[in-house]
Design a protein around this motif. Structure first.
Motif, PDB file in Angstrom:
ATOM      1  N   SER A  66      61.168 185.615  59.357  1.00  0.00           N
ATOM      2  CA  SER A  66      61.638 184.253  59.661  1.00  0.00           C
ATOM      3  C   SER A  66      62.468 184.220  60.931  1.00  0.00           C
ATOM      4  CB  SER A  66      62.484 183.715  58.497  1.00  0.00           C
ATOM      5  OG  SER A  66      61.712 183.591  57.342  1.00  0.00           O
ATOM      6  N   GLY A  70      61.463 182.157  64.170  1.00  0.00           N
ATOM      7  CA  GLY A  70      62.404 181.176  64.718  1.00  0.00           C
ATOM      8  C   GLY A  70      62.657 181.381  66.198  1.00  0.00           C
ATOM      9  N   ASP A  74      59.709 178.998  67.106  1.00  0.00           N
ATOM     10  CA  ASP A  74      60.534 177.855  66.714  1.00  0.00           C
ATOM     11  C   ASP A  74      59.854 176.997  65.651  1.00  0.00           C
ATOM     12  OD1 ASP A  74      62.853 176.372  66.695  1.00  0.00           O
ATOM     13  OD2 ASP A  74      62.236 175.080  68.347  1.00  0.00           O
ATOM     14  N   PRO A  76      59.911 175.897  61.601  1.00  0.00           N
ATOM     15  CA  PRO A  76      60.812 175.894  60.458  1.00  0.00           C
ATOM     16  C   PRO A  76      60.244 176.698  59.286  1.00  0.00           C
ATOM     17  CG  PRO A  76      59.705 173.787  60.631  1.00  0.00           C
ATOM     18  CD  PRO A  76      59.305 174.576  61.841  1.00  0.00           C
ATOM     19  N   GLN A  94      69.827 181.001  58.931  1.00  0.00           N
ATOM     20  CA  GLN A  94      69.309 181.029  60.297  1.00  0.00           C
ATOM     21  C   GLN A  94      68.976 179.591  60.677  1.00  0.00           C
ATOM     22  OE1 GLN A  94      65.868 183.602  60.276  1.00  0.00           O
ATOM     23  NE2 GLN A  94      66.902 185.104  59.019  1.00  0.00           N
ATOM     24  N   ASP A  95      68.933 179.322  61.964  1.00  0.00           N
ATOM     25  CA  ASP A  95      68.677 177.962  62.425  1.00  0.00           C
ATOM     26  C   ASP A  95      67.364 177.389  61.914  1.00  0.00           C
ATOM     27  OD1 ASP A  95      71.050 177.935  63.765  1.00  0.00           O
ATOM     28  OD2 ASP A  95      70.177 178.298  65.737  1.00  0.00           O
ATOM     29  N   ASN A  96      66.337 178.230  61.803  1.00  0.00           N
ATOM     30  CA  ASN A  96      65.028 177.706  61.428  1.00  0.00           C
ATOM     31  C   ASN A  96      64.775 177.702  59.917  1.00  0.00           C
ATOM     32  OD1 ASN A  96      64.817 180.586  61.473  1.00  0.00           O
ATOM     33  ND2 ASN A  96      62.592 180.396  61.594  1.00  0.00           N
ATOM     34  N   ALA A 121      63.373 169.556  60.068  1.00  0.00           N
ATOM     35  CA  ALA A 121      62.801 170.196  61.251  1.00  0.00           C
ATOM     36  C   ALA A 121      62.551 169.167  62.352  1.00  0.00           C
ATOM     37  CB  ALA A 121      61.507 170.908  60.891  1.00  0.00           C
ATOM     38  N   THR A 124      65.875 168.238  63.839  1.00  0.00           N
ATOM     39  CA  THR A 124      66.357 169.339  64.674  1.00  0.00           C
ATOM     40  C   THR A 124      65.647 169.347  66.024  1.00  0.00           C
ATOM     41  OG1 THR A 124      66.894 170.664  62.721  1.00  0.00           O
ATOM     42  CG2 THR A 124      66.623 171.852  64.789  1.00  0.00           C
ATOM     43  N   GLN A 125      64.326 169.153  66.018  1.00  0.00           N
ATOM     44  CA  GLN A 125      63.559 169.115  67.271  1.00  0.00           C
ATOM     45  C   GLN A 125      64.027 167.963  68.158  1.00  0.00           C
ATOM     46  OE1 GLN A 125      62.311 172.339  67.346  1.00  0.00           O
ATOM     47  NE2 GLN A 125      60.986 171.264  68.743  1.00  0.00           N
ATOM     48  N   LYS A 128      67.292 168.959  69.707  1.00  0.00           N
ATOM     49  CA  LYS A 128      67.092 169.974  70.750  1.00  0.00           C
ATOM     50  C   LYS A 128      66.585 169.331  72.040  1.00  0.00           C
ATOM     51  CE  LYS A 128      66.211 174.069  67.931  1.00  0.00           C
ATOM     52  NZ  LYS A 128      65.192 175.040  67.507  1.00  0.00           N
TER      53      LYS A 128
END
Length: 153
Positions: A66, A70, A74, A76, A94-96, A121, A124-125, A128
């Motif tokens: 994972s 990630g 990138d 999820p 973890q972030d993902n 996800a 989050t995208q 970003k």
């Protein structure tokens, strides 16, 4: 458009159950992996919308796989495991990583977790992209200010 999901689980019967539950709810299972190495390879090649990842797998465990997914792709990940011990939960920050399900996984717990993981996800995208745009604007502004400073001299 159907959301594309990769299943990484070393037990074929569990993989099949997950696949059937997902398909019954309109998701497309684009790949299946029985170990962490294969999960990374498939994630890189298929670029799914979400990876369902078992933690305990041969070759490379799900947490390490994972992490690589990630960093490199990138994508999820929704973790699935037979272990609910605190140490596994702590290691899965973890972030993902979008969620954590404990086996046996029922349809009643899987589908809401998938829906929420996909929504998180997407959010989050969006954040970003917004951050990247803001950073570009700041760099552009710094250049303009530097040029202004040079023209005054």
């Amino acid at each position: 458009m159907k959301k594309r999901i990769l299943i990484a689980e070393d037990e074929p019967i569990i993989r099949l159950d997950l696949k059937m539950m997902l398909r019954n709810h309109g998701y497309e299972v684009v790949g299946e992996a029985g170990d962490g190495d294969r999960a990374i390879e498939l994630a890189f090649n298929l670029k799914p919308d979400l990876v369902l990842m078992d933690i305990e797998m041969p070759k490379l465990n799900g947490l390490k796989a994972s992490e690589v997914i990630g960093r490199q792709v990138d994508v999820p990940v929704l973790l699935i495991t037979a272990y609910s011990q605190k140490e596994f939960v702590e290691k899965s920050r973890q972030d993902n990583i979008m969620g954590y399900l404990v086996k046996p996984v029922s349809e009643a717990s899987l589908i809401p977790a998938v829906i929420i993981a996909l929504q998180q996800a997407k959010r989050t995208q969006t954040l970003k992209k917004s951050l990247q745009l803001t950073e570009q604007q700041i760099q552009k502004r710094k250049m303009i200010e530097r040029e202004k400073g040079n023209s005054i001299k």
